[in-house]
Enzyme design. Structure first.
Site, PDB file in Angstrom:
ATOM      1  N   CYS A 196       3.287  -5.638  10.291  1.00 26.64           N
ATOM      2  CA  CYS A 196       2.980  -4.700   8.552  1.00 26.64           C
ATOM      3  C   CYS A 196       4.432  -4.302   8.467  1.00 26.64           C
ATOM      4  CB  CYS A 196       2.208  -3.648   9.345  1.00 26.64           C
ATOM      5  SG  CYS A 196       2.223  -2.331   8.363  1.00 26.64           S
ATOM      6  N   THR A 197       4.095  -4.359   7.454  1.00 24.69           N
ATOM      7  CA  THR A 197       5.547  -4.482   6.582  1.00 24.69           C
ATOM      8  C   THR A 197       6.396  -3.168   6.440  1.00 24.69           C
ATOM      9  OG1 THR A 197       4.523  -3.813   4.227  1.00 24.69           O
ATOM     10  CG2 THR A 197       5.089  -6.642   5.103  1.00 24.69           C
ATOM     11  N   HIS A 198       5.336  -2.043   7.090  1.00 24.56           N
ATOM     12  CA  HIS A 198       5.819  -0.701   7.576  1.00 24.56           C
ATOM     13  C   HIS A 198       6.835  -0.696   8.567  1.00 24.56           C
ATOM     14  CE1 HIS A 198       2.764   0.446   4.206  1.00 24.56           C
ATOM     15  NE2 HIS A 198       3.422   1.864   4.556  1.00 24.56           N
ATOM     16  N   SER A 210       1.162  -1.618  -0.063  1.00 28.18           N
ATOM     17  CA  SER A 210       0.372  -0.043   0.075  1.00 28.18           C
ATOM     18  C   SER A 210       0.980   1.085   0.219  1.00 28.18           C
ATOM     19  CB  SER A 210      -0.949   0.192   1.711  1.00 28.18           C
ATOM     20  OG  SER A 210       0.584   0.255   2.787  1.00 28.18           O
ATOM     21  N   CYS A 224       3.379  -6.786   2.276  1.00 24.67           N
ATOM     22  CA  CYS A 224       2.050  -6.402   2.370  1.00 24.67           C
ATOM     23  C   CYS A 224       0.970  -7.292   3.185  1.00 24.67           C
ATOM     24  CB  CYS A 224       0.941  -5.536   1.898  1.00 24.67           C
ATOM     25  SG  CYS A 224      -0.654  -4.353   3.173  1.00 24.67           S
ATOM     26  N   ASN A 225       1.048  -7.586   4.685  1.00 21.57           N
ATOM     27  CA  ASN A 225      -0.281  -8.400   5.325  1.00 21.57           C
ATOM     28  C   ASN A 225      -1.752  -8.293   5.249  1.00 21.57           C
ATOM     29  OD1 ASN A 225       2.305  -9.678   8.060  1.00 21.57           O
ATOM     30  ND2 ASN A 225       2.766  -7.702   7.064  1.00 21.57           N
ATOM     31  N   THR A 226      -1.652  -6.968   4.983  1.00 24.84           N
ATOM     32  CA  THR A 226      -3.031  -6.587   5.181  1.00 24.84           C
ATOM     33  C   THR A 226      -4.098  -6.875   3.385  1.00 24.84           C
ATOM     34  OG1 THR A 226      -2.315  -4.229   6.559  1.00 24.84           O
ATOM     35  CG2 THR A 226      -5.092  -4.374   5.299  1.00 24.84           C
ATOM     36  N   TYR A 246      -3.902   1.025   3.444  1.00 23.93           N
ATOM     37  CA  TYR A 246      -4.925  -0.118   3.392  1.00 23.93           C
ATOM     38  C   TYR A 246      -5.894  -1.066   5.046  1.00 23.93           C
ATOM     39  CZ  TYR A 246      -3.573  -1.043  -1.781  1.00 23.93           C
ATOM     40  OH  TYR A 246      -3.407  -1.152  -2.494  1.00 23.93           O
ATOM     41  N   GLY A 247      -5.358  -0.859   5.691  1.00 25.17           N
ATOM     42  CA  GLY A 247      -5.447  -1.107   6.632  1.00 25.17           C
ATOM     43  C   GLY A 247      -6.243  -0.639   7.598  1.00 25.17           C
TER      44      GLY A 247
HETATM   45  N1  DGL Z   1       2.332  -2.291   4.982  1.00 24.31           N
HETATM   46  C1  DGL Z   1       0.718  -2.566   5.449  1.00 24.31           C
HETATM   47  C2  DGL Z   1       1.074  -4.305   6.229  1.00 24.31           C
HETATM   48  O1  DGL Z   1       1.777  -4.739   5.992  1.00 24.31           O
HETATM   49  C3  DGL Z   1      -0.279  -1.723   5.993  1.00 24.31           C
HETATM   50  C4  DGL Z   1      -0.089  -0.884   5.490  1.00 24.31           C
HETATM   51  C5  DGL Z   1      -1.752   0.102   5.671  1.00 24.31           C
HETATM   52  O2  DGL Z   1      -2.523  -0.142   6.454  1.00 24.31           O
HETATM   53  O3  DGL Z   1      -1.918   0.635   4.081  1.00 24.31           O
HETATM   54  O4  DGL Z   1      -0.209  -4.298   6.541  1.00 24.31           O
END
Ligand code: DGL
Length: 263
Positions: free
Chosen positions: A184-186, A11, A73-75, A42-43
């Site tokens: 979450c990858t962030h 995202s 991205c996990n979401t 995305y979350g």
């Molecule tokens: N980086 C995303 C993840 O791994 C989500 C970030 C978002 O909320 O957009 O879940």
């Protein structure tokens, strides 16, 4: 086909934490990265919306001739990986999910914390992960609205980020967590800040390196690993290419040309 690129998306900039692991493990691979910053976070979006965005990006990578796809991205994974695999059954697709299994094995206090997006924590896929791997431990989940947007600024030491992160960490420490999953990858970009906030005994677990190894396995099985190729990485964003270009040196350790992703 071995020299074809690998498509990676998130995202936003979070997937760069995964891209780094892929590049380190597979330096011969050419990488294409799309940050869907125009639709972040995305979350806090519906699974249906996320599935639509993932389909747009997957189609783009198909057109670019990508030999594999990584949902960094996990979401996006909980919302869309099943859909994408159905749509492209022959394409190697790697998704990611919070590292519940390794965390359950690592904890000594028996209490594991999970930092992730609301979408990930509310998903049936996450509930199934807990059922499967966390029956012997106590799991404290902590949704983190607002964190991703602050990370997207590229300022990983701002006062606002410090304050918000601390508010999400405190309940986990109060509950006795000795192991925290960065779901979450962030969040791997928060490791320096977390290092200042947490006792050194706390174990932080993320899945970037495991995803890179899984990608390597899938490519090796299909004889698709690049050989002796001068790797090249290309970037697109549906947000501001100027902004991503400016913060790339912080998050990717190198500068790069960023193009606009207008789909
Ligand atoms: N980086 C995303 C993840 O791994 C989500 C970030 C978002 O909320 O957009 O879940």
């Amino acid at each position: 086909m071995r020299e074809a690129p690998i498509g990676v998306f998130d995202s936003g900039v979070g997937g760069l934490s995964v891209l780094k692991e892929i590049h380190q493990l597979l330096p011969n691979e050419s990488l294409l990265y799309v940050a869907d910053c125009g639709h972040i976070p995305y979350g806090e979006k519906s699974p249906e919306f996320i599935r639509q965005r993932c389909a747009v990006m997957a189609d783009f990578f198909q057109q670019q001739g990508a030999k594999a796809l990584v949902l960094a991205c996990n979401t996006a994974t909980v919302a869309a990986v099943a859909d994408l695999r159905q749509r492209y059954p022959a394409w190697p697709i790697v998704g990611m999910e919070p590292a519940v299994k390794p965390a359950a094995a690592a904890t000594r206090s028996g209490v594991v914390g999970v930092l992730a997006t609301t979408g990930t924590l509310q998903s049936a896929k996450f509930a199934a992960l807990l059922d499967r791997f966390a029956s012997d431990v106590r799991v404290i989940t902590q949704p983190c609205p607002g964190l991703v947007e602050l990370i997207e600024t590229g300022d990983l030491h701002s006062e606002a980020l410090n304050r918000l992160l601390r508010s999400y960490i405190e309940p986990l420490l109060a509950a006795g967590c000795d192991t925290i999953i960065l779901g979450c990858t962030h969040y791997p970009f928060l490791k320096p800040l977390l290092g200042q906030m947490l006792p050194s005994s706390i174990i932080l677990i993320d899945t970037g390196a495991a995803v890179a190894r899984q990608l390597q396995r899938l490519l090796a099985d299909r004889d698709l690993l690049a050989v002796g190729h001068a790797a090249d990485t290309q970037f697109w964003t549906s947000g501001s290419p100027e902004h991503l270009g400016k913060i790339l040196p912080v998050l990717w350790n190198k500068s790069g040309v960023v193009r606009s992703f207008a789909l």
